[in-house]
Design a protein around this motif. Structure first.
Motif, short mmCIF file in Angstrom:
data_model
loop_
_atom_site.label_atom_id
_atom_site.label_comp_id
_atom_site.label_asym_id
_atom_site.label_seq_id
_atom_site.Cartn_x
_atom_site.Cartn_y
_atom_site.Cartn_z
N PRO A 172 -16.23 -1.77 4.54
CA PRO A 172 -16.01 -0.25 4.67
C PRO A 172 -14.89 -0.04 6.00
N LEU A 173 -14.39 -1.05 6.17
CA LEU A 173 -12.99 -0.65 7.43
C LEU A 173 -11.80 -0.15 6.54
N HIS A 174 -11.44 0.87 6.96
CA HIS A 174 -10.27 1.50 6.48
C HIS A 174 -9.00 0.82 6.94
N SER A 175 -8.07 0.28 5.78
CA SER A 175 -6.78 0.00 6.48
C SER A 175 -5.79 -0.14 5.17
N GLY A 176 -4.61 -0.31 5.02
CA GLY A 176 -3.62 -0.68 3.93
C GLY A 176 -4.33 -1.97 3.48
N TYR A 177 -4.62 -2.94 4.43
CA TYR A 177 -4.91 -4.38 4.06
C TYR A 177 -6.26 -4.06 3.04
N SER A 178 -7.14 -3.51 3.49
CA SER A 178 -8.55 -3.27 2.77
C SER A 178 -8.42 -2.76 1.43
N PHE A 179 -7.27 -1.53 1.29
CA PHE A 179 -7.34 -0.82 0.13
C PHE A 179 -6.47 -1.90 -0.84
N ARG A 180 -5.60 -2.50 -0.19
CA ARG A 180 -4.68 -3.40 -1.28
C ARG A 180 -5.82 -4.52 -1.75
N PRO A 218 10.70 6.73 8.61
CA PRO A 218 11.90 6.35 9.36
C PRO A 218 11.64 5.11 10.07
N ARG A 219 11.21 3.99 9.45
CA ARG A 219 10.85 2.91 10.16
C ARG A 219 12.23 2.23 10.93
N HIS A 220 12.02 1.67 12.33
CA HIS A 220 12.86 0.71 13.06
C HIS A 220 13.07 -0.31 12.33
N SER A 221 14.23 -0.65 12.47
CA SER A 221 14.69 -2.09 12.19
C SER A 221 14.14 -2.95 13.10
N MET A 222 13.60 -4.23 12.37
CA MET A 222 13.04 -5.72 13.20
C MET A 222 12.75 -6.33 11.72
N ARG A 223 12.36 -7.58 12.34
CA ARG A 223 12.42 -8.64 10.92
C ARG A 223 11.35 -8.24 10.14
N LEU A 224 10.06 -7.72 10.63
CA LEU A 224 8.90 -7.17 9.85
C LEU A 224 9.45 -6.24 8.90
N THR A 225 10.03 -5.11 9.46
CA THR A 225 10.26 -3.87 8.65
C THR A 225 11.43 -4.21 7.78
N GLU A 226 12.35 -5.50 7.98
CA GLU A 226 13.45 -5.80 7.14
C GLU A 226 12.88 -6.60 5.97
N LEU A 227 11.85 -7.28 6.38
CA LEU A 227 11.28 -8.40 5.03
C LEU A 227 10.23 -7.57 4.23
N VAL A 228 9.32 -6.72 4.95
CA VAL A 228 8.20 -6.32 4.55
C VAL A 228 8.27 -4.98 3.57
N THR A 229 7.74 -4.78 2.38
CA THR A 229 7.76 -3.29 1.79
C THR A 229 6.40 -2.54 2.08
N PRO A 230 6.58 -1.50 2.27
CA PRO A 230 5.33 -0.63 2.66
C PRO A 230 4.71 0.03 1.36
N LEU A 231 3.46 0.21 1.38
CA LEU A 231 2.99 1.06 0.19
C LEU A 231 3.18 2.55 0.34
N LYS A 232 3.02 3.05 1.32
CA LYS A 232 3.16 4.50 1.24
C LYS A 232 4.09 5.31 0.47
N PRO A 233 5.41 4.77 0.61
CA PRO A 233 6.45 5.32 -0.41
C PRO A 233 5.97 5.42 -1.59
N LEU A 234 5.31 4.21 -2.11
CA LEU A 234 5.29 4.24 -3.54
C LEU A 234 4.06 5.48 -3.89
#
Length: 405
Positions: free
Chosen positions: A12-20, A300-316
């Motif tokens: 029941p912990l809510h997070s993007g990880y849990s919902f994926r 408006p994500r800032h540029s760093m290794r994590l954001t350059e490599l990983v796709t987010p869910l929310k825009p979908l």
């Protein structure tokens, strides 16, 4: 086929990880498979409420490992976590007899799974949603040139070599692993998806409109976690430029996290405290109605290794809801968004460019409608959970083949 998923945490912990995780499990049930879950001690640490050893969530069995006692140095705690998790996997496997172990990041889950899988003689799939070392940089627990970072990165590479197959969130992460010498044929991308029955154009939440006085307002919005890398400080600054000449707009920031209080203070310093609304985290089932209240979504994500490599869910989710969106041009966004077709991209870190993009979209109804239509069509054709998770069939087949060699 029975699949035992090893997760960091779950509902029941809510997070993007849990919902994926939940949507992966749902899709596997629809295919006629039998997924089960074990969560690591991190679940109890994050949930901070009572968790039974075995519980059923949406008809899916979840086994818990139990909380760790808080003592000893950090490395000792991580070793104890992995030992406890390995024992729990073996105990559950004895009664459930899974055909395959499917460990999801971080590596604290896959190392115990590899130990148990080799002992049981069943294949192990490792699924990476983000590199643990890059998340640690964002959280401030290490730096990119530190010994800790290099050690975690080496471990990540090692477990990818040992796993029978590797599933990965997006092409940015896949290409990074290939550059480390992991065979391209061993890696399969399992993209994020959207449940289009839950996220589709709907009527606005009228109670929410009344509570937050949104009648007659143009709403710029963000829904998600308030991590520092999300760039919400940039969004507040860009919005302040627009608010100086427009009294009819508001900025709605839905969610919570590490920079929530900073955002409140920033809005007040910019003199727009009344126009920046922060309702906090909302129940998951209310989110579609809140999306419907928003005219333009901004990421408006800032540029760093994590954001350059990983796709987010929310825009979908925003595209599935038929919403126009604006996003920074980091690699994770460019993998999802085609500029001037499914969204607008602006140079990351540039608040003037972001303000200009918002202003452009507010003044161009034709462009707004085009982005709404094309974004919704693209998600429904390429990013439903049924479509994105269909690759597990071949992943598992190859894992069985790799183990038999």
């Amino acid at each position: 086929m029975k699949i035992l998923h090893i997760l960091d945490h779950s509902l029941p912990l809510h997070s993007g990880y849990s919902f994926r995780s939940l949507n992966i499990l749902r899709a596997q049930v629809k295919r006629g498979w039998r997924p089960l879950v074990i969560t690591s001690p991190k679940h109890e640490e994050s949930w901070r409420e009572y968790s039974p050893e075995r519980e059923e969530i949406e008809g899916l069995i979840h086994y818990r490992t139990g909380a760790l006692a808080h003592n000893g140095c950090p490395l000792e705690a991580e070793i104890r976590l992995m030992k406890n998790l390995a024992k729990r996997i073996l105990d559950v496997a004895e009664s459930e007899r899974p055909d395959i172990l499917h460990a999801h990041s971080p590596i604290l889950n896959v190392i115990p799974a590899l130990y148990a899988g080799r002992k049981l003689g069943i294949p192990v799939v490792y699924e990476i949603r983000a590199f643990w070392e890059d998340a640690a940089v964002d959280h401030g627990t290490c730096t990119q040139d530190s010994l800790k970072y290099k050690l975690i990165r080496s471990l990540e590479t090692w477990v990818c070599r040992k796993a029978d197959q590797v599933a990965i969130l997006c092409n940015g992460l896949k290409n990074d692993l290939v550059s480390r010498g992991i065979s391209r044929e061993k890696i399969t991308v399992v993209f994020n998806g959207v449940n289009v029955d839950d996220f589709k154009p709907c009527e606005p939440d009228l109670q929410f409109i009344k509570k937050w006085q949104l009648e007659g307002k143009t709403v710029i919005g963000f829904i998600g976690s308030f991590y520092r890398y999300e760039g919400l400080d940039l969004l507040v600054d860009a919005f302040a430029r627009l608010a100086a000449t427009r009294s009819d707009i508001v900025l709605l920031l839905v969610g919570g996290g590490e920079v929530q209080e900073e955002l409140k203070h920033l809005a007040h310093r910019r003199g727009i405290g009344r126009q920046v609304l922060l309702p906090g985290r909302l129940p998951h089932e209310t989110i579609p109605g809140v999306y419907a209240n928003i005219d333009i979504l901004v990421y408006p994500r800032h540029s760093m290794r994590l954001t350059e490599l990983v796709t987010p869910l929310k825009p979908l989710e925003a595209m599935a809801m038929g919403k126009a969106l604006i996003a920074s041009d980091v690699g994770g966004h460019k993998e999802l968004i085609t500029h001037n077709l499914t969204g607008l991209l602006f140079p990351s870190g540039q608040k003037e460019a972001l303000a200009s993009s918002i202003s452009q979209l507010l003044l161009d109804d034709r462009l707004q409608k085009q982005l709404q239509t094309e974004g919704a069509r693209w998600v429904r054709e390429h990013h439903t959970w049924e479509r994105t998770t269909s690759v597990y069939d071949s992943i598992y087949s190859r894992a069985f083949g790799a183990l038999s060699k």
